[in-house]
Design a protein around this motif. Structure first.
Motif, PDB file in Angstrom:
ATOM      1  N   CYS A  31       0.841  -1.201   0.000  1.00 41.46           N
ATOM      2  CA  CYS A  31       0.000   0.000   0.000  1.00 41.46           C
ATOM      3  C   CYS A  31       0.875   1.250   0.000  1.00 41.46           C
ATOM      4  N   ASN A  33       0.164   4.055   1.175  1.00 41.14           N
ATOM      5  CA  ASN A  33      -0.047   4.858   2.376  1.00 41.14           C
ATOM      6  C   ASN A  33       0.556   4.196   3.607  1.00 41.14           C
ATOM      7  N   CYS A  34       0.180   2.912   3.853  1.00 42.75           N
ATOM      8  CA  CYS A  34       0.601   2.268   5.100  1.00 42.75           C
ATOM      9  C   CYS A  34       1.631   1.172   4.865  1.00 42.75           C
ATOM     10  N   CYS A  44      -7.177  -0.108   0.137  1.00 44.45           N
ATOM     11  CA  CYS A  44      -6.365  -0.884   1.072  1.00 44.45           C
ATOM     12  C   CYS A  44      -7.216  -1.340   2.244  1.00 44.45           C
ATOM     13  N   CYS A  47      -5.734   0.283   5.837  1.00 44.03           N
ATOM     14  CA  CYS A  47      -5.913   1.692   6.207  1.00 44.03           C
ATOM     15  C   CYS A  47      -7.059   2.371   5.466  1.00 44.03           C
TER      16      CYS A  47
HETATM   17 ZN   LIG Z   1      -2.887   0.976   3.446  1.00 46.31          ZN
END
Ligand SMILES: [Zn+2]
Length: 66
Positions: A31, A33-34, A44, A47
């Protein structure tokens, strides 16, 4: 009606069929983002982010009565 020029041997027939119905391993990417591994082009699961934006709110706010 056209017909096959040559008989397909059991071996060749089975080799052709062997490539069907294979279970492919699901593609997973980290991912953005995370960093958790998730399915590409999907929100995702860890998150709730997609394309750099938070799509699904994660946390206690999800647990609402009604
Ligand atoms: Zn994520």
């Amino acid at each position: 009606m056209s017909l096959p020029k040559r008989r397909v041997t059991r071996s060749k027939r089975n080799m052709r069929r062997a490539n069907h119905d294979k279970v492919a391993a699901p593609t997973i990417v980290p991912c953005g983002n995370c960093g958790a591994m998730s399915v590409p082009h999907r929100v995702c699961k860890a998150c709730g982010h997609y394309d750099g934006k938070e799509i699904v709110k994660k946390g206690d706010s999800e647990k609402q009565a009604g």
